[in-house]
Enzyme design. Structure first.
Site, PDB file in Angstrom:
ATOM      1  N   LYS A 196     -15.586  18.751  18.791  1.00  0.00           N
ATOM      2  CA  LYS A 196     -15.271  20.305  19.176  1.00  0.00           C
ATOM      3  C   LYS A 196     -13.788  19.931  19.737  1.00  0.00           C
ATOM      4  O   LYS A 196     -13.845  19.506  20.662  1.00  0.00           O
ATOM      5  CB  LYS A 196     -16.090  20.929  20.081  1.00  0.00           C
ATOM      6  CG  LYS A 196     -15.976  22.288  20.632  1.00  0.00           C
ATOM      7  CD  LYS A 196     -16.791  22.823  21.627  1.00  0.00           C
ATOM      8  CE  LYS A 196     -16.305  24.181  22.120  1.00  0.00           C
ATOM      9  NZ  LYS A 196     -17.146  24.452  23.349  1.00  0.00           N
ATOM     10  N   GLY A 248     -10.601  20.309  21.783  1.00  0.00           N
ATOM     11  CA  GLY A 248     -10.549  20.563  23.068  1.00  0.00           C
ATOM     12  C   GLY A 248     -11.805  19.943  24.175  1.00  0.00           C
ATOM     13  O   GLY A 248     -11.465  20.158  25.258  1.00  0.00           O
ATOM     14  N   CYS A 249     -12.496  19.492  23.783  1.00  0.00           N
ATOM     15  CA  CYS A 249     -13.702  18.973  24.384  1.00  0.00           C
ATOM     16  C   CYS A 249     -13.414  17.888  25.004  1.00  0.00           C
ATOM     17  O   CYS A 249     -13.110  16.712  24.519  1.00  0.00           O
ATOM     18  CB  CYS A 249     -15.144  18.755  23.572  1.00  0.00           C
ATOM     19  SG  CYS A 249     -16.439  18.065  24.376  1.00  0.00           S
ATOM     20  N   ALA A 250     -13.491  18.240  26.481  1.00  0.00           N
ATOM     21  CA  ALA A 250     -13.061  16.601  27.235  1.00  0.00           C
ATOM     22  C   ALA A 250     -14.246  15.618  27.155  1.00  0.00           C
ATOM     23  O   ALA A 250     -13.682  14.451  27.206  1.00  0.00           O
ATOM     24  CB  ALA A 250     -13.161  17.283  28.868  1.00  0.00           C
ATOM     25  N   ALA A 263     -13.174  13.600  24.123  1.00  0.00           N
ATOM     26  CA  ALA A 263     -12.024  12.833  24.279  1.00  0.00           C
ATOM     27  C   ALA A 263     -12.486  11.774  24.818  1.00  0.00           C
ATOM     28  O   ALA A 263     -11.926  10.628  24.490  1.00  0.00           O
ATOM     29  CB  ALA A 263     -11.162  13.875  25.184  1.00  0.00           C
TER      30      ALA A 263
END
Length: 141
Positions: A9, A11-13, A16
């Site tokens: 997804k 932008g999902c931290a 990342a």
């Protein structure tokens, strides 16, 4: 090292952090947007393998958190239909190496499967900070 197709997804931290672990281990990532991928039952179902249906779901998805979707009460066909209709419900990441596909990021499983340079302490699937706002939902057009 492995070439990993990694559905995230944007932008999902959490995703990342997972990608960083894979890259530290020397894996080559082919990153794809989970939400904009056009899924079919034939392309999505292999990621879940023999996992129970309830484990196919992202427990942080708004529809699950609100109680609108109860993953524990669903059969396979109904669950798959819901996941295809709303990819936010899909447990992330989805990863494929060769002909093997998995959902979720259990560090021990990933290390046993393709290897990690280090096994992180704690939950690597959830948001990195308790109480953190949900990951942004990109606009789909």
């Amino acid at each position: 090292m492995a070439e990993v197709v990694f559905y995230e997804k944007p932008g999902c931290a959490g995703n990342a952090r997972q990608k960083k672990l894979l890259e530290e281990a020397g894996h080559r990532l082919i990153v794809r947007d989970l939400l904009s991928t056009v899924w079919t039952d034939q392309t999505l179902r292999p990621f879940f393998g023999a996992r129970p249906v309830a484990e196919w779901f992202n427990r942080s998805a708004p529809a699950v958190k609100s109680g609108a979707v109860d993953p524990d009460a669903l059969g396979e066909d109904e669950a798959l239909a819901l996941l295809l209709a709303d990819p936010l419900l899909i447990r992330r990441p989805l990863m494929r190496v060769g002909d093997q596909s998995v959902c979720g990021f259990d560090a021990d499983m990933v290390d046993d499967w393709i290897g990690l340079a280090r096994r992180p302490a704690g939950d690597i699937e959830g948001c990195p900070k308790p109480g953190m706002a949900p990951c942004p939902v990109p606009l789909r057009g």
